[in-house]
Design an enzyme around this catalytic site. Sequence first.
Site, mmCIF file in Angstrom:
data_model
loop_
_atom_site.group_PDB
_atom_site.id
_atom_site.type_symbol
_atom_site.label_atom_id
_atom_site.label_comp_id
_atom_site.label_asym_id
_atom_site.label_seq_id
_atom_site.Cartn_x
_atom_site.Cartn_y
_atom_site.Cartn_z
ATOM 1 N N GLU A 51 -7.947 -12.109 4.267
ATOM 2 C CA GLU A 51 -8.557 -10.661 4.178
ATOM 3 C C GLU A 51 -9.679 -10.648 3.388
ATOM 4 O OE1 GLU A 51 -5.902 -7.653 2.279
ATOM 5 O OE2 GLU A 51 -4.498 -9.408 1.800
ATOM 6 N N HIS A 97 0.766 -1.194 -0.071
ATOM 7 C CA HIS A 97 0.011 -0.057 -0.126
ATOM 8 C C HIS A 97 0.693 1.593 0.063
ATOM 9 C CE1 HIS A 97 -3.765 -2.261 0.335
ATOM 10 N NE2 HIS A 97 -3.367 -2.908 1.508
ATOM 11 N N ASP A 123 -9.386 -5.314 6.314
ATOM 12 C CA ASP A 123 -9.676 -5.722 4.986
ATOM 13 C C ASP A 123 -11.010 -6.543 4.974
ATOM 14 O OD1 ASP A 123 -6.933 -4.970 3.446
ATOM 15 O OD2 ASP A 123 -6.473 -5.709 5.323
#
Length: 251
Positions: free
Chosen positions: A147, A43, A173
């Site tokens: 997730e 990310h 998530d």
Amino acid sequence: MNLKAKIAAGDPVLGSFLKTPSAMLVEVLARADLDCLCLDAEHAPFDRSQIDQCALAARAAGLPLVVRPQHSSADQILNALDCGATGLLLPHIRSGREASDAVRHGHYGPGGRGYAGSSRAAGYGAKDMQDILSTAADQTVLIAQIEDREALDDMDAIAATEGLDALFIGMMDLTVALDCDNYRDARVQDAVAHILKSAKEAGKPVGLFTPSLDDIPTYRGQGASLFLLGSDHAFMLSGARALTEKVRGLL
């Protein structure tokens, strides 16, 4: 005891995320008595050279470094390990087959990790092959992040994957994947309980992130032992806010 052994023993392991591609911040956080640091290359904007620099800083500081790559492909796994990462937090593992593939790519052997004797992990040619292979087997940590909704349907197979060191619950998530507004929603917590149950039956350690530190005793009591909490961004923001609040109250 190295990180792999600590996780396997179920000892409490505390780490945090690094969101800024900076070797200097690795040096700073190495002074915080963390058990490990996780580079969030999924990310945050880490390229290969930045992962390499951060791995160098972590090794110099004696801080175990886990990398969460953009995806759990062979090239991403190889890159992080050759740079000298201790292990990987593998995103979006949704089935036992994906878990098995990721484990194979993270270890030497038939169809597995490509061998290079000149990388940082290999001592730049200073180690012989058997030393490199045995060190990798003894120290490499592979953690499957759970997730996705699909993963919940194959949890027993994922948890039972040989060579996988731990599961990691991507709490936020899962919240999004299950279309919930809050991680405390019963559907999310039921999913967490399901993951913990599968892990316990397979004898697999479990880690997680939680936004509230008050949750830690509860999850620890349910079997979680690896906690990756906070991040460099969160530390800077909370520190700056605390400073601003205190000083403005004095003006």
